[in-house]
Structures are given as structure tokens and as C-alpha cells.
Design an enzyme around this catalytic site. Structure first.
Site, short mmCIF file in Angstrom:
data_model
loop_
_atom_site.label_atom_id
_atom_site.label_comp_id
_atom_site.label_asym_id
_atom_site.label_seq_id
_atom_site.Cartn_x
_atom_site.Cartn_y
_atom_site.Cartn_z
N ARG A 14 -0.22 0.69 8.58
CA ARG A 14 -0.13 0.67 7.11
C ARG A 14 1.33 0.74 6.64
O ARG A 14 1.87 -0.23 6.14
CB ARG A 14 -0.98 1.83 6.53
N ASP A 15 1.96 1.88 6.85
CA ASP A 15 3.33 2.06 6.33
C ASP A 15 4.28 1.10 7.04
O ASP A 15 5.20 0.54 6.44
CB ASP A 15 3.77 3.51 6.55
N HIS A 209 10.50 9.67 6.82
CA HIS A 209 11.18 8.41 7.13
C HIS A 209 12.55 8.77 7.73
O HIS A 209 13.08 9.85 7.50
CB HIS A 209 11.30 7.55 5.87
N CYS A 240 9.30 1.89 2.58
CA CYS A 240 8.51 1.76 1.35
C CYS A 240 9.11 0.61 0.54
O CYS A 240 10.29 0.65 0.19
CB CYS A 240 8.55 3.05 0.52
P1 HMG Z 1 -1.23 -2.61 -12.16
O1 HMG Z 1 -0.68 -4.01 -12.21
O2 HMG Z 1 -0.73 -1.62 -13.17
O3 HMG Z 1 -2.83 -2.63 -12.14
O4 HMG Z 1 -0.94 -2.05 -10.71
P2 HMG Z 1 -3.90 -2.88 -13.25
O5 HMG Z 1 -4.86 -1.75 -13.19
O6 HMG Z 1 -3.24 -3.21 -14.56
O7 HMG Z 1 -4.62 -4.22 -12.69
C1 HMG Z 1 -3.95 -5.46 -12.64
C2 HMG Z 1 -4.70 -6.40 -11.68
O8 HMG Z 1 -4.64 -5.89 -10.35
C3 HMG Z 1 -6.18 -6.56 -12.03
O9 HMG Z 1 -6.55 -7.89 -11.66
C4 HMG Z 1 -6.84 -5.60 -11.08
O10 HMG Z 1 -8.19 -5.93 -10.76
C5 HMG Z 1 -5.98 -5.73 -9.84
P3 HMG Z 1 -6.75 -9.05 -12.75
O11 HMG Z 1 -7.77 -8.51 -13.71
O12 HMG Z 1 -5.39 -9.21 -13.38
O13 HMG Z 1 -7.17 -10.24 -11.92
N1 HMG Z 1 -6.04 -4.51 -9.05
C6 HMG Z 1 -6.41 -4.45 -7.77
N2 HMG Z 1 -6.78 -5.39 -6.89
C7 HMG Z 1 -7.13 -4.98 -5.64
N3 HMG Z 1 -7.09 -3.68 -5.26
C8 HMG Z 1 -6.72 -2.72 -6.12
C9 HMG Z 1 -6.36 -3.10 -7.43
N4 HMG Z 1 -5.96 -2.39 -8.50
C10 HMG Z 1 -5.76 -3.26 -9.48
N5 HMG Z 1 -6.71 -1.45 -5.74
C11 HMG Z 1 -1.50 -0.65 -8.85
C12 HMG Z 1 -1.34 -0.73 -10.35
C13 HMG Z 1 -1.62 0.82 -8.49
C14 HMG Z 1 -2.76 -1.40 -8.43
C15 HMG Z 1 -0.26 -1.30 -8.19
O14 HMG Z 1 0.88 -0.72 -8.75
C16 HMG Z 1 -0.22 -1.12 -6.71
O15 HMG Z 1 -1.05 -1.69 -6.00
N6 HMG Z 1 0.75 -0.33 -6.20
C17 HMG Z 1 0.82 -0.01 -4.78
C18 HMG Z 1 2.22 -0.07 -4.27
C19 HMG Z 1 2.22 0.31 -2.83
O16 HMG Z 1 1.29 0.04 -2.09
N7 HMG Z 1 3.33 0.96 -2.36
C20 HMG Z 1 3.47 1.35 -1.01
C21 HMG Z 1 2.51 2.42 -0.61
S1 HMG Z 1 3.07 4.05 -1.08
C22 HMG Z 1 4.16 4.50 0.20
O17 HMG Z 1 4.48 3.70 1.02
C23 HMG Z 1 4.61 5.93 0.29
C24 HMG Z 1 3.89 6.70 1.39
O18 HMG Z 1 4.10 6.08 2.65
C25 HMG Z 1 4.39 8.13 1.44
C26 HMG Z 1 5.92 8.27 1.46
O19 HMG Z 1 6.59 7.57 2.24
O20 HMG Z 1 6.40 9.12 0.69
C27 HMG Z 1 2.37 6.77 1.16
MG MG Z 2 5.91 6.26 3.81
#
Ligand code: HMG
Ligand code: MG
Length: 309
Positions: A14-15, A209, A240
Site C-alpha cells: 500500500r504505502d 518514514h 506519501c
Molecule cells: P474528494 O474529491 O473531496 O471526494 O476526495 P468527493 O467526496 O468530493 O468525491 C469526488 C468523486 O470521487 C466522486 O465521484 C466520488 O464518488 C469519488 P464522481 O461523483 O465525481 O464520479 N470518490 C471515490 N471513489 C472511489 N473510492 C473512494 C471515493 N471517494 C470519493 N473512496 C478523497 C476525497 C478522500 C476521496 C480523496 O481526497 C482521496 O482519495 N484522498 C486519498 C489520498 C491518499 O490516498 N493519500 C495517501 C494515503 S495516506 C498516507 O500515505 C499516510 C499514511 O501512510 C500514514 C503516514 O505516513 O503518516 C497512512
Molecule cells: Mg506512510
């Protein structure tokens, strides 16, 4: 193999893969997960049900989980950002733990999930309620717990408050993330001391990280403070995408080697990890992985082969 005294929570699929320039074929991801499980990793975060627009590298999460074989003794989890993500999680029958994430830093949170911290916490409340109703254990990440590239220092009291809110929401485990790898051992001690006042340390994991090369020193500080669950990524893959410059997690090989050398059992076979990294960099990625222990072990294998041993 001795009973594990620490738990290594593998986040490479994943990450690690969310930060690769190109999406890997689903079949390669399945083989990676299989190799990790066979190496003895009992908890593996396999994908993310985030927006495919935001993280195209993991857009195949549904198909991946549909093809993933259950393996007795191995628990698979996936990231869930909102109710839509939770629907996808529920459809993936092979998963046994959902993982939500939220940052202490307002700026990082907005860049990562397009909402303020307070708005996102409300969104997570509905995911947590669904988990409780369905009997699904919940992990929660507190990102930027040891500093933020956008906002700089982060007060330990803010980390502790957010960890407490996530515990109250129903999180079984809270993983404190050094998202950008700028933490240092004394900062880790300070944060853990503040967090321990709100959340029992047995519920805390560290997600470190290694951007500044202090990942293992931070991990050691966490271990000495009483933490026993550590996130790690095969070969040191990852970062990230919404935290510029962040390198991968501490490498699983480096963490296993550190613990095993100190006589702390991990339940993980280091040589099997080395073979998995070798396969991944040679057959799939076509570039070198950063893990120091992996590179050292690979060198030792090559020397042995040359000397005919
Ligand atoms: P948004 O654009 O604000 O979402 O994104 P929305 O609710 O306005 O929806 C927009 C469109 O996205 C809609 O589709 C939804 O259906 C679709 P449309 O009607 O336009 O066709 N949608 C989705 N589709 C599939 N799966 C979903 C989903 N949600 C909405 N779950 C959102 C908000 C949270 C979805 C977006 O910002 C996002 O996906 N962000 C994730 C970013 C990410 O993955 N970052 C990396 C992971 S975090 C990390 O790495 C840190 C960690 O490792 C810990 C650390 O290191 O500290 C965990
Ligand atoms: Mg991370």
C-alpha cells in the site's frame, strides 16, 4: 522460529506502491503479497480504497482483493478514507481490518483528503460507526505526528488529543505516522509520553518514514518507550504522494535485522524478505531498493556464490 515479541505490520503493497511512478500489474502485487506472507509477516496492508483519481497506482484495489487468497494466520487490511471507501472495503471479503487516516497538520490533511481536520474526523466517525456495527476492527493513522513539511513542528499535546479522539471513535490500534520522516528520537519520546497519558501504549503503533535516515533510531526510541507494533515496508519502498520529498518507510529487512540481532523475535524470515526484494527490484520495478540490510545481504550472497560456497 521463536514466538514474536514485536509485531511488524507490512505496508509495502500500500504505502510502498502508492508512491511508484507507474501502477504495477495486479498479478505482480498478488505475488508480492504472497511472498510477504510466506516470509512470515502476519499483518499486511494490501491496498487503498481511496479515489482512483487521487492514487491511480492503487485503483485496482477491488480486483486485487477479489483475487487475493485467504491465508490462515495472516490478516489483510486496507486504507479507507470515507463511506464510499468503506463500501468497497466491505465488498472485499478477504480483509479483516480497516485503516483510516487523518493528519494533525491542517495543511497536510487538506492536501491529502481535501477536508479540514474537523470535517475529516466527522467523516471518519461514520466509517467507525459502520465498523462497529459490522464487527470490523479499526486501525487509525495519525499523520504528521512528528512534524510537517508545510507547518513545521507539531505539538505533542495535539497528537495526544487527536489519538484520544480516534480511540473514542473506536480505533483498536492507532499508528503514529512520521509521514515525512523528519522526526528524531527525543521527539518520539516526547510524543509517546504525551500520547501515553491518553491512550495505552499497547494500542499504539509507529509508522516511520526514513527520509532523513533516522527511521531506525526513532523506532529504537519507540521500542524503549514500550511500543511493540512497527510499520515497515519491504526494501524501504514508498512515501506519501501528498508530502513532497517523503521517502519510504523503514525497510522491513532493516527492522527485522535490528530486532533479531538484539535477540527480539519477529517471526519473520530475513532471507525470504531478501529474496522478495530481489525479485521485486529485478523483475518488477527495474530499480534499486534502498534497504541497507537488503543490499548487504545481497552482497553477501553474491560473494558466497563467487567463492563457490
Ligand atoms: P474528494 O474529491 O473531496 O471526494 O476526495 P468527493 O467526496 O468530493 O468525491 C469526488 C468523486 O470521487 C466522486 O465521484 C466520488 O464518488 C469519488 P464522481 O461523483 O465525481 O464520479 N470518490 C471515490 N471513489 C472511489 N473510492 C473512494 C471515493 N471517494 C470519493 N473512496 C478523497 C476525497 C478522500 C476521496 C480523496 O481526497 C482521496 O482519495 N484522498 C486519498 C489520498 C491518499 O490516498 N493519500 C495517501 C494515503 S495516506 C498516507 O500515505 C499516510 C499514511 O501512510 C500514514 C503516514 O505516513 O503518516 C497512512
Ligand atoms: Mg506512510
Amino acid at each position: 522460529m521463536a514466538e514474536p515479541e514485536v509485531c511488524i505490520y507490512e505496508v509495502g503493497p500500500r504505502d510502498g506502491l502508492q508512491n511508484e511512478p507507474d501502477a504495477l500489474p495486479t498479478t505482480a502485487k498478488l505475488e508480492l503479497i504472497d511472498r510477504l506472507a510466506r516470509a512470515g509477516l502476519r499483518r499486511i496492508e494490501v491496498t487503498s480504497f481511496v479515489s482512483p483519481e487521487w492514487i491511480p497506482q492503487l485503483a485496482d484495489g477491488d480486483a486485487l482483493c477479489a483475487a487475493l487468497q485467504e491465508r490462515p494466520g495472516t490478516r489483510y487490511s486496507a486504507l479507507v478514507p470515507n463511506a464510499r471507501g468503506y463500501e468497497r472495503f466491505r465488498a472485499a471479503r478477504v480483509l479483516s481490518m480497516a485503516a483510516v487516516f487523518i493528519s494533525v497538520s491542517e495543511t497536510h490533511n487538506r492536501k491529502n483528503v481535501n477536508r479540514s481536520v474537523a470535517e475529516h474526523l466527522e467523516r471518519l466517525r461514520s466509517v467507525a460507526e459502520r465498523c462497529r456495527a459490522d464487527g470490523v476492527p479499526l486501525r487509525a493513522y495519525v499523520s504528521t505526528a512528528f512534524g510537517c513539511v508545510y507547518e513545521g513542528a507539531v505539538a505533542a499535546t495535539r497528537v495526544a488529543k487527536l489519538a484520544r479522539e480516534l480511540l473514542d471513535l473506536g480505533a483498536a490500534e492507532i499508528s503514529l505516522g512520521d509521514t515525512v520522516g523528519i522526526g528524531h528520537p527525543s521527539g518520539v519520546r516526547d510524543v509517546l509520553e504525551a500520547v501515553a497519558g491518553e491512550v495505552p501504549l499497547k494500542r499504539i503503533a509507529l509508522h516511520l518514514h526514513d527520509t532523513y535516515g533516522r527511521g531506525l533510531a526513532n523506532l529504537q526510541a519507540g521500542y524503549e518507550a514500550g511500543v511493540r507494533v512497527f510499520d515497515a515496508s519491504l526494501g524501504g519502498l514508498g512515501g506519501c504522494p501528498y508530502a513532497p520529498g517523503a521517502a519510504g518507510n523503514v525497510a522491513t529487512e532493516d527492522v527485522v535485522s535490528l530486532f533479531e540481532t538484539a535477540g527480539v523475535a519477529t517471526g519473520v524470515d530475513l532471507e525470504a524478505l531478501v529474496s522478495a526484494s530481489h525479485w521485486l527490484e529485478g523483475t518488477v520495478l527495474g530499480r534499486a531498493l534502498p534497504s541497507r540490510v537488503y543490499r548487504a545481504r545481497l552482497g553477501a550472497r553474491a560473494r558466497k556464490a563467487r567463492s563457490g560456497g
